[in-house]
Design an enzyme around this catalytic site. Structure first.
Site, PDB file in Angstrom:
ATOM      1  N   ASP A 483     -89.422  17.950  45.930  1.00  0.00           N
ATOM      2  CA  ASP A 483     -90.867  18.148  45.948  1.00  0.00           C
ATOM      3  C   ASP A 483     -91.644  16.853  46.097  1.00  0.00           C
ATOM      4  O   ASP A 483     -92.829  16.858  46.395  1.00  0.00           O
ATOM      5  CB  ASP A 483     -91.309  18.781  44.606  1.00  0.00           C
ATOM      6  CG  ASP A 483     -91.296  20.294  44.666  1.00  0.00           C
ATOM      7  OD1 ASP A 483     -91.563  20.846  45.735  1.00  0.00           O
ATOM      8  OD2 ASP A 483     -91.030  20.914  43.623  1.00  0.00           O
TER       9      ASP A 483
HETATM   10  C1  BGC Z   1     -92.001  16.733  39.754  1.00  0.00           C
HETATM   11  C2  BGC Z   1     -91.063  17.656  40.473  1.00  0.00           C
HETATM   12  C3  BGC Z   1     -91.631  19.024  40.512  1.00  0.00           C
HETATM   13  C4  BGC Z   1     -93.026  19.011  41.077  1.00  0.00           C
HETATM   14  C5  BGC Z   1     -93.640  20.374  41.001  1.00  0.00           C
HETATM   15  C6  BGC Z   1     -93.357  16.786  40.389  1.00  0.00           C
HETATM   16  O1  BGC Z   1     -94.246  15.974  39.675  1.00  0.00           O
HETATM   17  O2  BGC Z   1     -91.498  15.429  39.754  1.00  0.00           O
HETATM   18  O3  BGC Z   1     -89.817  17.659  39.825  1.00  0.00           O
HETATM   19  O4  BGC Z   1     -90.846  19.850  41.286  1.00  0.00           O
HETATM   20  O5  BGC Z   1     -93.847  18.096  40.404  1.00  0.00           O
HETATM   21  O6  BGC Z   1     -94.903  20.447  41.469  1.00  0.00           O
HETATM   22  C1  NOJ Z   2     -88.335  20.801  40.181  1.00  0.00           C
HETATM   23  C2  NOJ Z   2     -88.808  21.937  41.005  1.00  0.00           C
HETATM   24  O1  NOJ Z   2     -88.929  23.085  40.179  1.00  0.00           O
HETATM   25  C3  NOJ Z   2     -87.871  22.229  42.133  1.00  0.00           C
HETATM   26  O2  NOJ Z   2     -88.393  23.245  42.940  1.00  0.00           O
HETATM   27  C4  NOJ Z   2     -87.605  20.991  42.932  1.00  0.00           C
HETATM   28  O3  NOJ Z   2     -86.648  21.306  43.910  1.00  0.00           O
HETATM   29  C5  NOJ Z   2     -87.119  19.860  42.059  1.00  0.00           C
HETATM   30  N1  NOJ Z   2     -88.049  19.640  40.993  1.00  0.00           N
HETATM   31  C6  NOJ Z   2     -86.948  18.560  42.830  1.00  0.00           C
HETATM   32  O4  NOJ Z   2     -88.146  17.996  43.195  1.00  0.00           O
END
Ligand code: BGC
Ligand code: NOJ
Length: 811
Positions: A483
């Site tokens: 993400d």
């Molecule tokens: C986090 C990710 C997460 C995303 C969701 C980010 O700040 O680091 O792990 O999936 O937010 O919006």
């Molecule tokens: C958490 C999110 O829930 C997931 O969708 C994503 O793939 C991982 N973070 C990595 O960014």
């Protein structure tokens, strides 16, 4: 250092001190009604949706952490204490918390009074039951008072924290006998209320928090408890609570037991009132009537245990490794159920007011859950697919209550569509139920444009075919699985969402990770096409897959590992050419899992590079070297300090990808080494470093660059649960559901020894004995099914049998 121990016979983790490094929590509830409960009785309750239907209040980022929960206070002379230690923190003579499967038990002892508390949510009712037994272990008679306590929330947990000007005027309650009815907003558009009741006559109640605590006291010094008397106030606005007082006298050795019930009720619009302003209590009273006695409680508790024992018996291993047995048989499967229910909404790190159900998250959660309750997986697949767009793209999230896509976040996460294929394929391999592919499923919840689910899968696949960049690799969009890799976003100002700022897609930035996914799940889609007799579509798909493999080989290979992506300037990301972020874990795992590079040796090279560059004693890091400054063209990933989260943290989710990839090239020793590093039970001994619960996976462990290397964060709600269960059960232990039947093909450490697995599959129980006389890591020499040798690895499926005995002998 440990703060407890595993009790495998009872399927419990026994926490032996309330002072764990962080609150160690458990989840109560299997279907619609849920409670989060910490080892000191903190936590909260909600019905279906932690944001819209929150029942009890939790205070985030509080200065004394975790001091709101459902508490019991015991006043014994001048001593006031809680069986779970918080919130008074009165030192206990002994303390124990047993987190079990769908329940928690607490035992506190103070001044010769023992309080035993069991709390759980019955399988089919929207109620949390708590049985509390007080025993006088001393030799003199005792006179005590027991006080319950819950603090209601004003239903929408987000509004609860923001809209005081309204909320402080709307609280309303009714009290009849031992039941407190909380009915805020019921007078207008709500059709629900909450109840808190106890199965005995009470000596007082309180419904106003200020009266209970005293306006300037914390929950540790409630004025009314100190006084020893609740004043029977009927709250009007402000902060409604529910508290009961029961005066208890106990002879030496005597015990008394009380059953408390905290329930949620909905009434039909035309059946809301019993009299003007008086809520209709029929349903509440019927619910409470079911749980009036200790026997009622015990019966419901036994039913919960049966329910879980039945679920967990669907995959059971007996090996000489106690950590594997415990994680596979109990905790990993349990966590898979919790992630299936919660997605990434409500934990001690996810507030329940932010994210709803993630499209990719929920699809992946299915991988670890589908064998437990396939019918619920089926329903979930349809729900998820119903939020897809007609061009195959998808809302990134949807709300659990409305099941509608979340337009604040929108779409454009270009890996999302392929996860739908992953989840559906897993469901069909597990169940053989191809009828799901013929279900008519809407797009963006619009039934007028519905098509079959199979057509949804086609559009998922074609979304990638239609969104390729200059290297014929998939366009990344807002981000792919990672993400935080925001290659089209270019966010310069604080406060902007990294993911949703800027264009959802550029014409250039590409993802090698999605390319790997396309190969893996494209092939699974082709298998489904063949199964449904559409060979022409299967051929078309496989031709596209071949093209993608060529694109990966040409522009997705960096010499010693797979490139991660191309940014908006077509510069490589995750390459030797970069100053920072030269190698990323995701494409190494995904491309090898897809079979790319296995024949030409690149897979082995990539995995060797992972070991050399990304491995640590606590797990495999997501990338190296960590980014030391913010890169506008890469986005959020470079916003984190080195070693945390997506910037070179050990992102546990993709460790199993590496482990699975190792099994694809036959290296069982290494696959298992990777498995062990993040496996909670193996690292229980370093709980003071790891800090989160030793019975479940966390999303992230700080990487080598971080100050607190080895420290975990974000426990419970992570795709790590599903992927690890997939890894250990299907790849390492090797019981993989194919479209034709179960395949048996373990890839284990040479020293793992023989093991037995019981696997319930499509209604048949398979008792599988795996022998490894020559200590090989992979390869099955012979497979006998009910005494008859069969060729290959797949047990031919025969639904007419109830049980099947299988012996697999490795080479
Ligand atoms: C986090 C990710 C997460 C995303 C969701 C980010 O700040 O680091 O792990 O999936 O937010 O919006
Ligand atoms: C958490 C999110 O829930 C997931 O969708 C994503 O793939 C991982 N973070 C990595 O960014």
């Amino acid at each position: 250092m440990k703060f407890g121990f595993f009790d495998d016979v009872n399927k419990e983790y026994v926490v032996t001190t309330p002072k764990t490094p962080l609150p160690w929590i458990n989840y109560l509830g299997c279907k619609d009604f849920f409670t989060l409960i910490s080892n000191t009785c903190g936590g909260y309750t909600f019905y279906k949706d932690a944001k819209l239907l929150r029942m009890t209040r939790y205070r985030y980022n509080d200065t004394t952490p975790d001091t709101n929960g459902k508490y019991f206070y015991i006043k014994d002379g001048d001593t006031i204490w809680n069986p779970g230690w918080q919130p008074t923190k009165t030192e206990l003579d002994s303390y124990e918390c047993r987190h079990g499967i769908g329940y928690s038990k607490f035992t506190g002892l103070k001044n010769n009074i023992k309080a035993e508390l069991i709390t759980f949510v019955p399988v089919d009712d929207a109620v949390e039951l708590t049985k509390i037994t007080l025993t006088n272990t001393g030799s003199a008679k005792k006179e005590l008072s027991l006080f319950s306590y819950v603090e209601w929330c004003l239903w929408n947990a987000d509004d609860d924290m923001k809209n005081y000007q309204r909320n402080l005027s709307i609280g309303e309650v009714e009290v009849i006998d031992s039941t407190i009815y909380h009915k805020t907003e019921y007078r207008e558009r709500r059709n629900h209320y909450a109840v808190y009741s106890v199965n005995t006559k009470i000596d007082g109640f309180e419904t106003s928090r200020d009266e209970f605590r005293g306006a300037y006291n914390g929950p540790d010094k409630p004025a009314a408890v100190i006084e020893g008397k609740l004043h029977k106030t009927i709250a009007s606005g402000w902060y409604p609570i529910a508290s009961h007082q029961i005066n208890v006298s106990l002879e030496a050795g005597e015990s008394k037991t009380f059953v408390f019930a905290l329930g949620y009720i909905e009434n039909a619009e035309d059946d809301k009132w019993e009299a003007p302003g008086i809520i209709n209590k029929k349903k509440a009273n019927a619910l409470l009537a079911k749980y009036q006695t200790t026997e009622d409680f015990d019966k419901a508790f036994a039913a919960l245990n049966t329910y879980w024992n039945d679920l967990l018996s669907k995959f059971h291993i007996e090996s000489k490794d106690e950590h594997v047995n415990r994680m596979v048989n109990i905790w990993n499967q349990y966590q898979c159920m919790v992630t299936f229910n919660m997605s990434r909404s409500a934990s001690y790190y996810e507030t329940g007011i932010g994210r709803g159900m993630g499209f990719r998250d929920s699809c992946q959660d299915l991988l670890g859950f589908v064998h437990l309750i396939p019918d619920r997986a089926r329903e979930r697949i349809i729900d998820i697919a119903s939020t897809q767009f007609q061009d195959g793209g998808a809302y990134h999230q949807y709300q659990p209550l409305t099941k509608k896509g979340n337009s604040d976040i929108g779409s454009g996460f270009n890996d999302d569509p392929l996860w739908l294929i992953a989840g559906t394929s897993a469901y069909i391999r597990e169940t053989g139920d191809t009828s799901i592919l013929k279900e008519m499923v809407p797009y963006d919840n619009d039934m007028s444009v519905a098509t079959t689910l199979m057509e949804h899968l086609k559009r998922s696949f074609d979304y990638i075919v239609n969104h390729k960049g200059p290297h014929d690799l998939p366009l990344i969009g807002r981000a792919d699985w990672n993400d935080c890799l925001n290659l089209n976003c270019f966010s310069e100002h604080p406060g902007e969402s990294f993911q949703c700022f800027g264009p959802s897609e550029g014409p250039v930035a590409e993802s090698v990770f999605i390319a790997g996914m396309f190969v893996k799940y494209g092939r699974e889609y082709a298998d489904l096409c063949k199964l449904m007799g559409d060979n022409a579509e299967a051929d078309r798909v496989l031709a596209e897959v071949d093209k993608m493999i060529k694109a990966i080989e040409k522009d997705g290979w960096d010499g010693d590992w797979f490139v991660r992506a191309y940014d908006a300037y077509s510069h490589k990301v995750g390459s030797k050419e970069c100053d920072e972020g030269q190698i990323y874990i995701e494409p190494q795992g995904m491309c090898v899992m897809a079979g790319v590079g296995i024949e030409d040796g690149n897979a082995k090279k990539a995995l060797d590079s992972v070991k050399e560059k990304l491995d640590t004693k606590y797990g495999v890091m997501i990338l190296q070297p960590a980014y030391t400054r913010y890169h506008l063209e890469l986005g959020e990933i470079t916003s984190y300090p080195p070693g945390y989260k997506e910037n070179a943290g050990i992102f546990c989710h993709n460790n199993p990808w590496i482990s699975i990839a190792e099994t694809c090239i036959g290296r069982g020793d290494r696959a298992f080494e990777v498995y062990k590093k993040t496996c909670p039970s193996y690292i229980e001994d370093i709980s003071e470093i790891h800090r989160t619960e030793p019975y479940v996976y966390s999303q992230m462990v700080a990487g080598a660059d971080a100050k607190f290397h080895g420290e975990a964060k974000n426990s419970w709600l992570t795709g790590t649960a599903a992927w690890t269960f997939t890894n250990i059960s299907q790849y390492i232990l090797g019981i993989y559901p194919t479209l034709e039947g179960l395949s048996v093909n373990p890839c284990i450490p040479a020293e793992f020894g023989d093991f037995n697995i019981t696997r319930v599959y499509r209604g048949v129980t398979y008792n599988i004995e795996i022998k490894n006389p020559n200590k090989v890591q992979k390869g099955v020499a012979s497979l006998t099914v009910d005494g008859v040798e069969v060729a290959g690895n797949v047990i031919p499926f025969d639904g007419s049998k109830k049980t099947v005995s299988v012996v697999a002998t490795m080479k």
